[in-house]
Design an enzyme around this catalytic site. Structure first.
Site, PDB file in Angstrom:
ATOM      1  N   LYS A 107       0.865  -1.183   0.000  1.00 31.52           N
ATOM      2  CA  LYS A 107       0.000   0.000   0.000  1.00 31.52           C
ATOM      3  C   LYS A 107       0.894   1.223   0.000  1.00 31.52           C
ATOM      4  O   LYS A 107       2.036   1.168   0.481  1.00 31.52           O
ATOM      5  CB  LYS A 107      -0.885   0.032   1.259  1.00 31.52           C
ATOM      6  CG  LYS A 107      -2.184   0.779   1.062  1.00 31.52           C
ATOM      7  CD  LYS A 107      -3.141  -0.089   0.295  1.00 31.52           C
ATOM      8  CE  LYS A 107      -4.555   0.414   0.264  1.00 31.52           C
ATOM      9  NZ  LYS A 107      -5.467  -0.670  -0.111  1.00 31.52           N
TER      10      LYS A 107
HETATM   11  N1  GLU Z   1      -6.979  -0.227  -3.317  1.00 32.84           N
HETATM   12  C1  GLU Z   1      -7.713  -1.400  -3.618  1.00 32.84           C
HETATM   13  C2  GLU Z   1      -7.793  -2.323  -2.399  1.00 32.84           C
HETATM   14  O1  GLU Z   1      -7.695  -1.881  -1.289  1.00 32.84           O
HETATM   15  C3  GLU Z   1      -7.231  -2.122  -4.867  1.00 32.84           C
HETATM   16  C4  GLU Z   1      -5.798  -2.514  -4.899  1.00 32.84           C
HETATM   17  C5  GLU Z   1      -5.353  -3.018  -6.264  1.00 32.84           C
HETATM   18  O2  GLU Z   1      -6.154  -3.086  -7.160  1.00 32.84           O
HETATM   19  O3  GLU Z   1      -4.176  -3.331  -6.377  1.00 32.84           O
HETATM   20  O4  GLU Z   1      -8.048  -3.496  -2.508  1.00 32.84           O
END
Ligand code: GLU
Length: 418
Positions: A107
């Protein structure tokens, strides 16, 4: 461990520890599974439009590298902190493992308020942040995607910055791009449609008739709004929705198309004439069949968990329910929880499809994408439900068991270097 100390990181560790105890994971293995593998903190200085200079703080955390490159979104929000990003990265790990994607979790985030930046300032934040983390990302290393406060345009700027650095176009470095630039059809809607699909499956399990069901949605961003429309397509009446500024309620059901028009001109759901004003706190306690928290972490806590009045808690957000609230909800057998790492996994599943399509330069139709998405969600849902019934554990514990066990097994089988 204190570099990551933050209420959300403590919460993610608490969830992990409960499952590690249940699985009797040896203490020696626990820190290996829990502590993020790598983290980068960067200063992101930009010229503001008024000529001044402002420095934002950016982060990228990669939780584990045992199953492939890392994967996860980039959040632009004023409250972004390292520990919060680390918790979100850990949840991405369990989410990817639960759905059998060949990724570890990651993240990233920048502590800026995108609503207070012009489009050119946002572009400068995005490009400078990307430049600062450029050696940390890549299609075989770590693949960012949108999260709260970021979108397809952000991903286009990230892809362009990375591609200029490499000297050729690298679509597979990020997912959630515009379709024109190598994005996947269906990616934008994937998280919300997944929430709708799984809430519908939960209604089947409980024997609820979707055409008589009601729903309440906290957060009306990319996840909450698509989830609301998707539920409405199953015949569910949407009683209330909200955003960071407050909510609107209509007992007869909100007119979602009229609400969308209101948002297009006012940038908020508040003030919508087709409903009455309601606070975010009140909204969570409305009687309904399906409650969809699709905003921030830690919204359902020991303070309000006894007062929520839904049959299905469909967690569109990451970490909306604290472990203390889980204990209270666990005693309320009438509530069926679709835990976050399952409920919102549609987004990263279609991100995975996008990455595969980019690596092969071979693109799929919408029906292929959706068909494959629903198959993966169905499988993860049934595995979680069956384990929860067989072992008499909550749906959250079951989902975490499946995710954590897979990562643990991968680490054990690969062994420890050197
Ligand atoms: N931000 C999204 C999540 O929390 C998607 C992450 C992604 O697609 O890599 O799952």
């Amino acid at each position: 461990m204190n570099v990551y100390d933050h209420p959300t990181f403590r919460m993610a560790c608490q969830q992990f520890d409960l499952v590690a105890d249940y699985l009797q994971i040896p203490t020696d293995d626990r820190d290996r599974l829990k502590i993020p593998k790598r983290a980068l903190a960067v200063a992101v200085p930009i010229h503001r439009d008024d000529g001044s200079t402002q420095v934002f703080q950016g982060y990228r955390v990669q939780h584990h590298l045992s199953l492939g490159p890392t994967k996860g979104g980039i959040r632009f929000h004023p409250d972004v902190e390292l520990g919060e990003v680390a918790a979100l990265a850990m949840w991405m790990s369990w989410k990817c493992a639960l759905t059998n994607l060949p990724y570890g979790g990651a993240k990233g985030g920048v502590n800026c308020d995108p609503r207070k930046l012009s489009i050119t300032e946002l572009e400068r934040v995005t490009r400078r942040y990307t430049q600062e983390i450029i050696s940390f990302i890549g299609p075989q290393v770590d693949i960012p995607a949108p999260d709260m406060g970021t979108n397809e345009q952000t991903m286009a700027w990230m892809m362009d910055t990375y591609s200029v650095h490499m000297g050729y176009t690298v679509p597979g470095v990020v997912t959630g791009k515009p379709v024109l630039l190598g994005g996947s059809v269906g990616r934008r809607e994937a998280t919300g449609r997944g929430v709708g699909y799984l809430a519908n499956r939960a209604m089947d399990v409980l024997g609820l008739d979707s055409s008589r069901a009601t729903a309440v949605v906290q957060g009306f961003g990319n996840v909450g709004s698509v989830a609301a429309f998707s539920l409405a397509r199953f015949g569910v009446k949407i009683l209330a929705v909200s955003d960071a500024f407050g909510g609107v309620f209509n007992g007869a059901g909100l007119d979602l198309l009229a609400l969308e028009k209101h948002i297009a001109s006012h940038r908020t759901v508040t003030g919508f004439p087709g409903g009455d004003a309601i606070s975010n706190e009140q909204l969570l306690e409305l009687p309904c069949d399906i409650l969809v928290p699709a905003a921030m972490e830690r919204q359902i806590t020991e303070k309000n968990a006894a007062r929520i009045k839904c049959r299905i808690l469909a967690e569109g957000a990451n970490g909306p329910t604290t472990p203390e609230a889980d204990q209270i909800i666990g005693q309320r057998e009438e509530i069926f929880v679709i835990p976050d790492i399952l409920c919102n996994s549609g987004g990263v599943v279609v991100s995975y499809f996008e990455w595969v399509q980019d690596l092969q330069s071979f693109f799929w139709s919408e029906s292929e994408v959706m068909d494959k998405l629903f198959r993966i969600l169905e499988n993860a849902f049934m595995q979680t439900l069956n384990l929860s019934r067989k072992n008499k554990v909550s749906m959250r514990t079951a989902a975490l068991i499946l995710g954590i066990q897979r990562v643990h097994q991968a680490k054990k089988t690969r062994g420890l270097f050197p």
